[in-house]
Design an enzyme around this catalytic site. Structure first.
Site, mmCIF file in Angstrom:
data_model
loop_
_atom_site.group_PDB
_atom_site.id
_atom_site.type_symbol
_atom_site.label_atom_id
_atom_site.label_comp_id
_atom_site.label_asym_id
_atom_site.label_seq_id
_atom_site.Cartn_x
_atom_site.Cartn_y
_atom_site.Cartn_z
ATOM 1 C CG HIS A 46 3.852 10.016 -21.159
ATOM 2 N ND1 HIS A 46 4.309 9.232 -22.204
ATOM 3 C CD2 HIS A 46 3.992 9.265 -20.042
ATOM 4 C CE1 HIS A 46 4.720 8.073 -21.751
ATOM 5 N NE2 HIS A 46 4.527 8.057 -20.432
ATOM 6 C CG ASN A 48 0.689 7.933 -20.901
ATOM 7 O OD1 ASN A 48 -0.141 8.772 -21.207
ATOM 8 N ND2 ASN A 48 1.142 7.815 -19.648
ATOM 9 N NE ARG A 73 2.480 -0.446 -27.517
ATOM 10 C CZ ARG A 73 3.137 0.034 -26.468
ATOM 11 N NH1 ARG A 73 4.092 0.942 -26.636
ATOM 12 N NH2 ARG A 73 2.858 -0.382 -25.235
#
Length: 265
Positions: A189, A195, A200
């Site tokens: 993170h 994030n 993704r």
């Protein structure tokens, strides 16, 4: 058995179990059947729109795919606040499709997608404070890597990325490591915000580097959104605090990415 030397942060203990669980032939067949959408043009990518909309919806953005396609493909005007963050993410996906992922390009990708999420001086920059992921009612559900650890942990991830980009992998191995990159990243993170969107995109960026442009047609972000409770539960399953994460509990999360290809709507 795949032998990879030198990985610093990405665990591979689950790889053999993963490979016995994932049907390699079915994944290979489904992946090779992916095609771009008829709506796509040289200036407009339908699947980048899908990715941008659903990755944003996971983060709570009130945007609908139909409206965004009208905006992006047919130039129908909406209120700027309705499309601004999704436009930024769309540009970040486009940037990723034209560049190799590394330390510099990943920071630039964040600068694009987070342009209307974080202040200008934090674009592409690691956070310098503690990060707690909280539920909607304010409960702490995850304590990320300390700000003192973030630079070294991210350097480890970039090192592993380079090793994996230069290692010949089967399609199931590629999907395994793409999901692991996603998971390790979101557990670190590193940014003040953005994030989830970055993780993704990072996952798909790796897939495209290994498997070609067809990877951009995978609707993983839509799958994660449609299964968003499961998606978050699977991320949460590794533990509450960064030093105590148990990646032996990651299999359910890792299996979501191939399912986004093999399971039909």
């Amino acid at each position: 058995m795949l032998v990879i030397e030198g990985l610093q942060i990405i665990p591979k203990d689950l790889l053999e179990q993963y490979k016995t669980t994932v049907n390699e032939e079915a994944l290979f067949t489904a992946f090779n059947q992916l095609e771009d959408a008829p709506l796509s043009t040289e200036e407009f990518s339908f699947y980048n729109s899908v990715a941008s909309v659903y990755s944003s919806k996971i983060e709570g953005e009130a945007i609908e795919l139909d409206s965004y396609i009208k905006h992006k493909r047919f130039h129908i005007e909406f209120q700027p606040d309705y499309t601004r963050k999704i436009d930024d993410l769309y540009i970040a996906y486009q940037f990723a499709s034209e560049n190799r992922p590394d330390k510099e390009t990943f920071a630039e990708m964040h600068s694009l997608l987070a342009r209307h999420i974080v202040s200008t001086n934090w674009l592409g920059k690691f956070r310098n404070q503690n990060m707690f992921v909280t539920t909607k009612d304010g409960r702490i559900e995850y304590v990320a890597a300390s700000p003192f650890e973030v630079p070294s942990e991210m350097d480890k991830l970039y090192t592993d990325l380079e090793i994996l980009l230069n290692t010949e992998l089967t399609i199931s191995e590629t999907f395994f490591f793409a999901s692991m990159i996603h998971l390790v990243f979101v557990k670190i993170h590193p940014w003040n915000d953005g994030n989830g969107r970055s993780g993704r995109l990072f996952e798909k960026w790796f897939l495209a580097q290994k498997l070609g442009n067809k990877a951009w047609f995978i609707q993983s972000e839509k799958y994660y959104y449609m299964q968003h409770a499961t998606y978050y539960n699977n991320i949460r399953a590794l533990g509450l605090e960064y030093p105590d994460l148990d990646y032996s509990k990651a299999l359910s999360f890792l299996l979501m990415l191939p399912k986004s290809v093999t399971e039909k709507d």
